[in-house]
Design a protein around this motif. Structure first.
Motif, PDB file in Angstrom:
ATOM      1  N   PHE A 122     -13.154  33.001  27.302  1.00  0.00           N
ATOM      2  CA  PHE A 122     -14.147  33.218  26.474  1.00  0.00           C
ATOM      3  C   PHE A 122     -13.816  34.280  25.712  1.00  0.00           C
ATOM      4  O   PHE A 122     -14.394  34.696  24.410  1.00  0.00           O
ATOM      5  N   GLN A 123     -12.904  35.197  25.878  1.00  0.00           N
ATOM      6  CA  GLN A 123     -12.109  36.285  25.131  1.00  0.00           C
ATOM      7  C   GLN A 123     -10.948  35.873  24.095  1.00  0.00           C
ATOM      8  O   GLN A 123     -10.524  36.551  23.218  1.00  0.00           O
ATOM      9  N   ARG A 124     -10.752  34.601  24.342  1.00  0.00           N
ATOM     10  CA  ARG A 124      -9.526  34.157  23.463  1.00  0.00           C
ATOM     11  C   ARG A 124      -9.800  33.684  22.072  1.00  0.00           C
ATOM     12  O   ARG A 124     -10.779  33.763  21.738  1.00  0.00           O
ATOM     13  N   ARG A 125      -8.827  33.740  21.470  1.00  0.00           N
ATOM     14  CA  ARG A 125      -8.999  33.814  19.831  1.00  0.00           C
ATOM     15  C   ARG A 125      -9.639  32.626  19.352  1.00  0.00           C
ATOM     16  O   ARG A 125     -10.266  32.394  18.433  1.00  0.00           O
ATOM     17  N   PHE A 126      -8.800  31.383  19.924  1.00  0.00           N
ATOM     18  CA  PHE A 126      -9.172  30.128  19.306  1.00  0.00           C
ATOM     19  C   PHE A 126     -10.160  29.546  20.199  1.00  0.00           C
ATOM     20  O   PHE A 126     -10.373  27.963  20.521  1.00  0.00           O
ATOM     21  N   VAL A 127     -11.075  30.056  20.907  1.00  0.00           N
ATOM     22  CA  VAL A 127     -12.110  29.518  22.056  1.00  0.00           C
ATOM     23  C   VAL A 127     -13.083  28.347  21.139  1.00  0.00           C
ATOM     24  O   VAL A 127     -13.526  27.590  21.840  1.00  0.00           O
ATOM     25  N   VAL A 128     -13.482  28.813  19.966  1.00  0.00           N
ATOM     26  CA  VAL A 128     -14.544  27.931  19.269  1.00  0.00           C
ATOM     27  C   VAL A 128     -13.977  26.679  18.947  1.00  0.00           C
ATOM     28  O   VAL A 128     -14.326  25.351  19.123  1.00  0.00           O
ATOM     29  N   ASP A 129     -12.526  26.520  18.612  1.00  0.00           N
ATOM     30  CA  ASP A 129     -11.792  25.634  18.114  1.00  0.00           C
ATOM     31  C   ASP A 129     -11.439  24.662  19.580  1.00  0.00           C
ATOM     32  O   ASP A 129     -11.628  23.238  19.669  1.00  0.00           O
ATOM     33  N   GLU A 131     -15.694  18.999  22.976  1.00  0.00           N
ATOM     34  CA  GLU A 131     -16.899  18.099  22.510  1.00  0.00           C
ATOM     35  C   GLU A 131     -16.625  16.671  21.940  1.00  0.00           C
ATOM     36  O   GLU A 131     -16.940  15.895  22.275  1.00  0.00           O
ATOM     37  N   LEU A 132     -15.181  16.866  21.147  1.00  0.00           N
ATOM     38  CA  LEU A 132     -14.839  15.676  20.665  1.00  0.00           C
ATOM     39  C   LEU A 132     -14.245  14.774  21.707  1.00  0.00           C
ATOM     40  O   LEU A 132     -14.643  13.452  21.568  1.00  0.00           O
TER      41      LEU A 132
END
Length: 174
Positions: free
Chosen positions: A47-54, A60-61
Motif C-alpha cells: 500500500f505504500q508503493r508508488r504504482f499501487v493504483v495502477d 480489476e481488469l
C-alpha cells in the motif's frame, strides 16, 4: 552458450528509468522474455508503493476479463488463442480498455438478471394458467394442460380463446 548443467551467462544490472518512460521500457523488456525483475523494495508494504493504483487497476481488469471469459465459456463459445505474443497496451489505451470491458461486463450482468426475472415470471404464469385451467371445468382444463416451454409465446394470437367476449360501452348523457 550454456551447457546441459549450467545456464547461459547472466549479468545483474540495475536500471534507473525516468517515470515517464518506465512503463514503456518495462513492458518492452518483459515482452522480450529475457529479463528477470527483482524487487528492490521488498521491505515496503504494497500500500505504500508508488504504482499501487495502477496495480489495483490491472487486478480489476483481470477480474473483469475472467468474468467475461467465463460467460463466453458458459455460452458454449470457444475463444481462439491469440496469435503470437500480445504487446502490452499503451497507458493511454488502458483506461479505454477498462471502460469498455466494464461496460460489457455490466451489460452481461443486466442480461443475466433480466433472463432470470423472465424465467421466474414465466413459471408464475404457468402456475396461474394451471390454476385457471383447473378452476373452469374439464373442457377448459384440457385446453390448458399443455406444458408451456420457454418457446411458447406468452401472448395469444387475435381470435384466441376469449374472442367471443364483448364489452358494451355506454356513453353518459351530458
Amino acid at each position: 552458450m550454456g551447457s546441459m548443467f549450467r545456464s547461459e551467462e547472466v549479468a545483474l544490472v540495475q536500471l534507473f528509468l525516468p517515470t515517464a518512460a518506465a512503463y514503456t521500457c518495462v513492458s518492452r523488456l518483459g515482452e522480450l522474455g529475457l529479463v528477470e525483475f527483482r524487487d528492490l523494495n521488498a521491505s515496503v508494504s504494497a500500500f505504500q508503493r508508488r504504482f499501487v493504483v495502477d496495480v489495483r487497476r490491472c487486478e480489476e481488469l483481470e477480474k473483469t476479463f475472467t468474468f467475461l471469459q467465463e460467460e463466453v465459456r458458459r455460452a458454449g463459445l470457444v475463444l481462439p488463442p491469440p496469435e503470437g505474443r500480445l504487446p502490452a497496451p499503451p497507458p493511454r489505451d488502458l483506461l479505454r480498455i477498462q471502460e469498455e470491458t466494464e461496460r460489457l461486463a455490466q451489460e452481461l450482468r443486466d442480461v443475466r438478471g433480466n433472463q432470470q426475472a423472465l424465467r421466474v415470471q414465466l413459471h408464475q404464469l404457468q402456475l396461474h394458467a394451471a390454476v385457471l385451467g383447473q378452476g373452469h371445468g374439464p373442457q377448459l382444463a384440457a385446453a390448458h394442460t399443455y406444458a408451456a416451454s420457454e418457446r411458447t409465446p406468452l401472448l395469444q394470437a387475435p381470435g384466441g380463446p376469449h374472442q367471443d367476449l364483448r364489452v358494451k360501452v355506454s356513453r353518459p348523457r351530458g
